[in-house]
Design an enzyme around this catalytic site. Structure first.
Site, PDB file in Angstrom:
ATOM      1  N   ARG A  35       1.617   0.223  -6.078  1.00 21.86           N
ATOM      2  CA  ARG A  35       1.895  -0.971  -5.100  1.00 21.86           C
ATOM      3  C   ARG A  35       1.641  -2.150  -5.882  1.00 21.86           C
ATOM      4  O   ARG A  35       2.359  -3.388  -5.524  1.00 21.86           O
ATOM      5  CB  ARG A  35       0.634  -0.908  -4.062  1.00 21.86           C
ATOM      6  CG  ARG A  35       0.853   0.467  -3.486  1.00 21.86           C
ATOM      7  CD  ARG A  35       0.318   0.000  -1.959  1.00 21.86           C
ATOM      8  NE  ARG A  35       0.697   1.117  -0.978  1.00 21.86           N
ATOM      9  CZ  ARG A  35      -0.164   1.315   0.143  1.00 21.86           C
ATOM     10  NH1 ARG A  35      -0.916   0.603   0.449  1.00 21.86           N
ATOM     11  NH2 ARG A  35       0.242   2.506   0.736  1.00 21.86           N
ATOM     12  N   ASP A 145     -10.615 -10.674  10.201  1.00 17.41           N
ATOM     13  CA  ASP A 145      -9.926  -9.883   9.321  1.00 17.41           C
ATOM     14  C   ASP A 145      -9.964 -10.842   8.261  1.00 17.41           C
ATOM     15  O   ASP A 145     -10.308 -11.934   8.233  1.00 17.41           O
ATOM     16  CB  ASP A 145      -8.499  -9.824   9.731  1.00 17.41           C
ATOM     17  CG  ASP A 145      -7.997  -8.747   9.076  1.00 17.41           C
ATOM     18  OD1 ASP A 145      -7.961  -7.713   9.695  1.00 17.41           O
ATOM     19  OD2 ASP A 145      -7.611  -8.844   7.732  1.00 17.41           O
TER      20      ASP A 145
HETATM   21  C1  LIG Z   1      -5.212  -0.840   9.530  1.00 20.37           C
HETATM   22  S1  LIG Z   1      -5.981  -2.150  10.153  1.00 20.37           S
HETATM   23  C2  LIG Z   1      -6.602  -1.916  11.737  1.00 20.37           C
HETATM   24  C3  LIG Z   1      -6.318  -2.721  12.595  1.00 20.37           C
HETATM   25  C4  LIG Z   1      -6.762  -2.243  14.208  1.00 20.37           C
HETATM   26  N1  LIG Z   1      -8.152  -2.541  14.143  1.00 20.37           N
HETATM   27  C5  LIG Z   1      -6.330  -1.069  14.780  1.00 20.37           C
HETATM   28  O1  LIG Z   1      -7.131  -0.172  14.965  1.00 20.37           O
HETATM   29  O2  LIG Z   1      -5.212  -0.984  14.924  1.00 20.37           O
HETATM   30  C6  LIG Z   1      -7.127  -2.519   8.998  1.00 20.37           C
HETATM   31  C7  LIG Z   1      -7.604  -3.952   8.944  1.00 20.37           C
HETATM   32  O3  LIG Z   1      -8.835  -4.231   8.178  1.00 20.37           O
HETATM   33  C8  LIG Z   1      -8.660  -5.201   7.231  1.00 20.37           C
HETATM   34  N2  LIG Z   1      -9.810  -5.111   6.216  1.00 20.37           N
HETATM   35  C9  LIG Z   1      -9.826  -4.314   5.054  1.00 20.37           C
HETATM   36  N3  LIG Z   1     -10.856  -4.758   4.484  1.00 20.37           N
HETATM   37  C10 LIG Z   1     -11.538  -5.306   5.048  1.00 20.37           C
HETATM   38  C11 LIG Z   1     -12.913  -6.257   4.715  1.00 20.37           C
HETATM   39  N4  LIG Z   1     -13.533  -6.046   3.568  1.00 20.37           N
HETATM   40  N5  LIG Z   1     -13.267  -7.189   5.631  1.00 20.37           N
HETATM   41  C12 LIG Z   1     -12.409  -7.556   6.735  1.00 20.37           C
HETATM   42  N6  LIG Z   1     -11.297  -6.999   6.860  1.00 20.37           N
HETATM   43  C13 LIG Z   1     -10.747  -5.719   6.221  1.00 20.37           C
HETATM   44  C14 LIG Z   1      -7.379  -5.350   6.660  1.00 20.37           C
HETATM   45  O4  LIG Z   1      -6.889  -6.588   6.403  1.00 20.37           O
HETATM   46  C15 LIG Z   1      -6.446  -4.715   7.793  1.00 20.37           C
HETATM   47  O5  LIG Z   1      -5.853  -5.778   8.636  1.00 20.37           O
END
Ligand SMILES: C[S@@+](CC[C@H](N)C(=O)[O-])C[C@H]1O[C@@H](n2cnc3c(N)ncnc32)[C@H](O)[C@@H]1O
Length: 268
Positions: A35, A145
């Site tokens: 990636r 986020d």
């Molecule tokens: C797969 S998405 C989930 C979205 C939604 N909650 C759902 O279930 O459809 C995961 C999100 O977690 C966020 N994320 C990952 N690590 C994080 C952190 N340390 N603090 C805040 N957000 C985080 C990513 O940027 C991403 O937008």
């Protein structure tokens, strides 16, 4: 073309990402090279060594976010894991409406909200449930986020909708935005407050939460990071507050929460 990363650079990068964002890359060496190789070239480095060195020295938040975007997925969609929403509608909302009859404030957090579908979806369920009473309540959903990129998309609130969004909601809560695109209606848009927040940081929001949705976010975290975050969620919740996590996720056996439905937990 794929570039190779030395053991030392990989470990330094993985350790840094884990300490700052909770994301566990230790078993993901291949993912890291596949990636990030393109980015290494695009940014003018001839290999991972100078890339990692400069990234960790500079700690430029914009660059770090681009790296993080490559390493995590922001995949999300309306009506995802609908069982949560059904439980929210049938069990949680009636309970909260009784509980908050006096203050008329619901405190709901979509933690790791990605491009906004989840918090908008939550808002639609709330507005639908409250009907004409909705104006008397403060039901704003906090949506956070770490990625500014997804939050910018979320704030625009324009989407291609899956068929699972009921037609009645398409009419009520969206306006056509050209072609197959729909814009979230102001009544829902204005009910969601988007903020950047790293889930590794202390939780210092003004209210204690009635419900925290943190679905499909902790999959990236290792167990100690996850346990510590769940403990912070617990402390940031009201007694009886709910936590919903992704269907493929689990809490530790010694979690202080009690299980009330699949991947749904309640503070004792
Ligand atoms: C797969 S998405 C989930 C979205 C939604 N909650 C759902 O279930 O459809 C995961 C999100 O977690 C966020 N994320 C990952 N690590 C994080 C952190 N340390 N603090 C805040 N957000 C985080 C990513 O940027 C991403 O937008």
């Amino acid at each position: 073309m794929l570039k190779t990363i030395s053991d030392g650079d990989f470990q330094r990068l993985a350790k840094f990402i884990q300490s700052q964002y909770g994301i566990n890359l230790t078993q993901k060496r291949q993912l890291v090279t596949s990636r990030l190789s393109g980015m290494v070239t695009e940014w003018g480095y001839d290999g991972f060594e100078p890339f990692v060195k400069q990234l960790l020295q500079e700690r430029d938040p914009n660059k770090l976010e681009l790296v993080l975007n490559k390493l995590t997925t922001n995949y999300t969609f309306f009506m995802r894991e609908t069982e949560h929403f059904q439980f929210f509608e049938k069990t949680v909302l009636p309970e909260l409406i009784r509980k908050h009859q006096r203050d008329k404030v619901l405190a709901i957090w979509s933690a790791g909200c990605s491009s906004g579908e989840e918090p908008y979806n939550i808002s639609m369920y709330i507005k639908d449930f409250l009907g004409p009473q909705a104006d008397k309540w403060d039901t704003r959903v906090l949506a956070t986020d770490i990625s500014q990129r997804v939050l910018a998309t979320a704030k625009k609130g324009v989407y291609d909708l899956p068929d699972t969004v009921p037609d009645s909601w398409k009419k009520k809560y969206f306006t056509p935005a050209g072609g197959s695109r729909y814009a979230v209606a102001p009544v829902i848009r204005n009910n969601v407050i988007f903020q950047t927040f790293n889930l590794m940081d202390p939780i210092k929001f003004r209210l204690k939460f009635d419900v925290i949705f943190c679905r499909n976010v902790m999959i990236y975290f290792d167990q100690p990071t996850k346990d510590a975050l769940v403990r912070r969620f617990y402390d940031a919740s009201q007694p009886g507050g709910y936590l919903m996590i992704g269907h493929s996720e689990n809490l530790s056996k010694d979690t202080p929460y009690r299980t009330v439905a699949p991947s749904t937990f309640q503070k004792r």
